[in-house]
Motif scaffolding. Structure first.
Motif, mmCIF file in Angstrom:
data_model
loop_
_atom_site.group_PDB
_atom_site.id
_atom_site.type_symbol
_atom_site.label_atom_id
_atom_site.label_comp_id
_atom_site.label_asym_id
_atom_site.label_seq_id
_atom_site.Cartn_x
_atom_site.Cartn_y
_atom_site.Cartn_z
ATOM 1 N N LEU A 160 0.811 -1.218 0.000
ATOM 2 C CA LEU A 160 0.000 0.000 0.000
ATOM 3 C C LEU A 160 0.849 1.274 0.000
ATOM 4 O O LEU A 160 0.381 2.340 -0.388
ATOM 5 C CB LEU A 160 -0.950 0.008 1.195
ATOM 6 C CG LEU A 160 -2.056 -1.043 1.144
ATOM 7 C CD1 LEU A 160 -2.810 -1.076 2.466
ATOM 8 C CD2 LEU A 160 -2.999 -0.805 -0.011
ATOM 9 N N ASP A 161 2.103 1.144 0.411
ATOM 10 C CA ASP A 161 3.014 2.290 0.403
ATOM 11 C C ASP A 161 3.691 2.496 -0.950
ATOM 12 O O ASP A 161 4.364 3.499 -1.157
ATOM 13 C CB ASP A 161 4.093 2.121 1.474
ATOM 14 C CG ASP A 161 3.548 2.297 2.878
ATOM 15 O OD1 ASP A 161 2.585 3.074 3.050
ATOM 16 O OD2 ASP A 161 4.091 1.669 3.803
ATOM 17 N N LYS A 162 3.489 1.568 -1.856
ATOM 18 C CA LYS A 162 4.098 1.697 -3.187
ATOM 19 C C LYS A 162 3.420 2.797 -3.984
ATOM 20 O O LYS A 162 2.281 3.169 -3.724
ATOM 21 C CB LYS A 162 4.014 0.372 -3.942
ATOM 22 C CG LYS A 162 4.873 -0.711 -3.331
ATOM 23 C CD LYS A 162 4.719 -2.012 -4.075
ATOM 24 C CE LYS A 162 5.576 -3.103 -3.416
ATOM 25 N NZ LYS A 162 5.408 -4.394 -4.079
ATOM 26 N N LYS B 234 -2.120 3.576 -1.152
ATOM 27 C CA LYS B 234 -3.019 3.699 -0.008
ATOM 28 C C LYS B 234 -3.801 5.016 -0.027
ATOM 29 O O LYS B 234 -4.874 5.110 0.554
ATOM 30 C CB LYS B 234 -2.272 3.533 1.307
ATOM 31 C CG LYS B 234 -1.320 4.636 1.655
ATOM 32 C CD LYS B 234 -0.622 4.334 2.964
ATOM 33 C CE LYS B 234 0.484 5.329 3.238
ATOM 34 N NZ LYS B 234 1.304 4.900 4.366
ATOM 35 N N GLU B 235 -3.284 6.023 -0.698
ATOM 36 C CA GLU B 235 -3.969 7.310 -0.756
ATOM 37 C C GLU B 235 -5.000 7.364 -1.879
ATOM 38 O O GLU B 235 -5.921 8.168 -1.830
ATOM 39 C CB GLU B 235 -2.952 8.437 -0.918
ATOM 40 C CG GLU B 235 -2.058 8.583 0.289
ATOM 41 C CD GLU B 235 -0.931 9.568 0.093
ATOM 42 O OE1 GLU B 235 -0.775 10.122 -1.022
ATOM 43 O OE2 GLU B 235 -0.180 9.786 1.058
ATOM 44 N N ILE B 236 -4.884 6.531 -2.893
ATOM 45 C CA ILE B 236 -5.747 6.619 -4.063
ATOM 46 C C ILE B 236 -6.768 5.493 -4.141
ATOM 47 O O ILE B 236 -7.723 5.556 -4.913
ATOM 48 C CB ILE B 236 -4.883 6.700 -5.348
ATOM 49 C CG1 ILE B 236 -5.635 7.303 -6.521
ATOM 50 C CG2 ILE B 236 -4.320 5.356 -5.711
ATOM 51 C CD1 ILE B 236 -5.835 8.765 -6.444
ATOM 52 N N LYS B 237 -6.622 4.458 -3.319
ATOM 53 C CA LYS B 237 -7.483 3.280 -3.448
ATOM 54 C C LYS B 237 -8.958 3.606 -3.242
ATOM 55 O O LYS B 237 -9.806 3.046 -3.926
ATOM 56 C CB LYS B 237 -7.032 2.155 -2.526
ATOM 57 C CG LYS B 237 -7.202 2.425 -1.071
ATOM 58 C CD LYS B 237 -6.740 1.240 -0.252
ATOM 59 C CE LYS B 237 -7.048 1.506 1.204
ATOM 60 N NZ LYS B 237 -6.942 0.335 2.009
ATOM 61 N N GLY B 238 -9.287 4.515 -2.365
ATOM 62 C CA GLY B 238 -10.683 4.904 -2.166
ATOM 63 C C GLY B 238 -11.266 5.576 -3.392
ATOM 64 O O GLY B 238 -12.425 5.357 -3.753
ATOM 65 N N THR B 239 -10.469 6.389 -4.040
ATOM 66 C CA THR B 239 -10.909 7.070 -5.257
ATOM 67 C C THR B 239 -11.230 6.058 -6.347
ATOM 68 O O THR B 239 -12.245 6.172 -7.038
ATOM 69 C CB THR B 239 -9.820 8.043 -5.746
ATOM 70 O OG1 THR B 239 -9.555 8.987 -4.711
ATOM 71 C CG2 THR B 239 -10.246 8.764 -7.007
#
Length: 51
Positions: free
Chosen positions: A9-11, A25-30
């Motif tokens: 998720l940090d990739k 991890k920052e874009i998965k919700g989008t």
């Protein structure tokens, strides 16, 4: 997505449309919302056209 580890998720990746880097991890919700949004459009189109 469920099988990704914390280190996965940090990739990051480069999105080809705007050549910007994103952290998974920052874009998965989008991306989850985006897929659902498209499904809703298709579902409504099917209802409207009686498919």
């Amino acid at each position: 997505m469920n099988s990704l580890s914390k280190s996965d998720l940090d990739k990051t990746f480069i999105h080809p449309e705007d050549n910007k880097q994103f952290v998974i991890k920052e874009i998965k919700g989008t991306y989850a919302w985006h897929g659902s949004h498209h499904i809703e459009h298709i579902t409504e189109l099917k209802k409207k056209n009686g498919w």
